[in-house]
Design an enzyme around this catalytic site. Structure first.
Site, mmCIF file in Angstrom:
data_model
loop_
_atom_site.group_PDB
_atom_site.id
_atom_site.type_symbol
_atom_site.label_atom_id
_atom_site.label_comp_id
_atom_site.label_asym_id
_atom_site.label_seq_id
_atom_site.Cartn_x
_atom_site.Cartn_y
_atom_site.Cartn_z
ATOM 1 N N SER A 128 -2.182 -1.079 0.664
ATOM 2 C CA SER A 128 -2.980 -1.621 1.779
ATOM 3 C C SER A 128 -3.689 -0.516 2.540
ATOM 4 C CB SER A 128 -2.100 -2.448 2.724
ATOM 5 O OG SER A 128 -1.037 -1.663 3.240
ATOM 6 N N ASP A 172 1.051 5.587 6.917
ATOM 7 C CA ASP A 172 0.344 5.317 5.675
ATOM 8 C C ASP A 172 -1.135 5.663 5.778
ATOM 9 O OD1 ASP A 172 2.799 4.360 4.967
ATOM 10 O OD2 ASP A 172 2.233 2.248 4.992
#
Length: 387
Positions: A128, A172
């Site tokens: 993602s 992330d």
């Protein structure tokens, strides 16, 4: 690996023209720092050589058309700051990034886009964030706009919160935007200061094994763990009013107030506080070429994630325990949000193939499932590779 020539052919077939922009954006592995990022703590991720590839060509209008090879589906939307989430769900990532870039004043061009990705979805390797940062790089490059990588990472995180409905931390997006080949990224999630730490992999390999057990952070126990951490802080604030996150709590402070916490909240806090210490020790191991120290921190991290934070699962525990029994393994742990996904192991090169074979055979025998398994180096962060 994503085959660029194959994606270029698909682009030409879908849009009847060639792409003039190519962007790659890597997945990442969380070497250590499990669930510390939203607690204002420390993390040590590394970009990997699994990646998303995005091809784009400019349009004369304000329309975005995206073809996803993974879903074999095309979506269209107009570039407007009041974009809202919708269906299909995968399109909410580019919608969110585009909307947020427009809201900070970026002028974006209409585009035809094709995307392919070899990062396992739901595998804990942050497909993602790779997609978010990749789309951000694409929108900006195609429009002649620029943005500080830290700001792009924050936009990616906000897009995941508000458009994808997943309350992720910042790790992330940071490693996807700021990663450097041959390095891990030691990140202070409070100050957003970071250090690129060289990874001493001259005689060792990083092995990633995908359990094929999938998870969705928006629907799993991730939001509950986050809530439990914040509840613990609220309880401890009655004694320590200056704390805002578990980052501010020492083990001595926690133990002195143990009677005020139930067993679950104590365990969650115990994990986060100890994990922050382990992150710093693993980074020290890399700096000093002490892979035994790094491996011990990985082993301790998995035990804590399993027992205190309770985000592991049977399959991940089996893989970690199997790896830890193999000769030449410095350490192994689950990686990512948990409840499935991948493990990561640090392995001596001379034993790497034997460890890979042992994990593959054991997993097949126990679960009748083919293990997704590969070695990776430390890759570069998201970048425009052709414009």
């Amino acid at each position: 690996m994503v085959q660029l020539s194959h994606l270029e052919t698909l682009f030409q077939r879908r849009f009847n023209r060639n792409a003039d922009l190519v962007v790659r954006s890597p997945g990442r592995v969380e070497l250590i720092g499990n669930h510390t990022d939203y607690n204002d703590g420390f993390v040590l991720p590394m970009a990997i050589d699994r990646e998303c590839i995005i091809l784009a060509a400019r349009r004369p209008d304000r329309k975005i058309r995206i073809y996803s090879e993974l879903f074999d589906e095309t979506v269209e939307f107009e570039l407007t700051p009041d974009l809202i989430p919708g269906q299909p769900a995968w399109a909410n990532y580019p919608k969110g990034v585009a909307a947020l870039l427009l809201r900070v004043g970026k002028t974006l061009a209409g585009l035809d886009i094709a995307l392919d990705c070899d990062i396992p979805a739901g595998g804990g390797l942050s497909s993602s964030a790779a997609i978010e940062i990749g789309y951000g790089k694409t929108f900006l490059a195609a429009s002649g706009e620029t943005l500080d990588p830290v700001e792009l990472a924050l936009i990616g995180q906000q897009a995941e919160h508000t458009f994808a409905g997943a309350p992720c931390g910042i790790m992330d997006q940071f490693i996807c935007a700021l990663g450097k080949a041959g390095h891990a990224l030691l990140l202070d999630c409070r100050t957003r200061q970071y250090e690129l730490v060289p990874v001493p992999f001259q005689h060792a390999s990083l092995l990633i094994a995908d359990s094929r057990v999938k998870h969705d952070l928006g629907q799993s126990g991730y939001p509950l763990r986050r809530q439990q951490c914040f509840e613990t802080v609220d309880i401890l604030k009655s004694i320590y009013p200056n704390i805002t996150h578990l980052r501010d709590v020492t083990m001595e402070m926690l133990d002195s107030q143990k009677s005020k916490l139930d067993a679950v909240h104590y365990a969650r806090a115990h994990h986060v506080i100890a994990e922050n210490h382990r992150v710093m020790k693993m980074a020290e191991g890399f700096r000093t070429n002490d892979l035994s120290l790094a491996g011990r921190m990985m082993n301790q991290s998995h035990a804590s994630s399993r027992d205190d934070y309770e985000v592991s699962c049977e399959e991940l525990d089996f893989l970690v325990e199997t790896a830890q029994k193999c000769s030449g393994v410095y350490g192994a742990r689950m990686s990512g949000g948990g409840f499935g996904g991948c493990i990561v192991a640090l392995v001596e090169n001379d034993h790497a193939e034997n460890v890979k074979a042992a994990l593959t055979d054991a997993y097949k025998k126990k679960y009748n499932q083919t293990l997704g398994i590969f070695f990776t180096g430390a890759a570069e962060g998201a970048e425009v590779i052709r414009s």
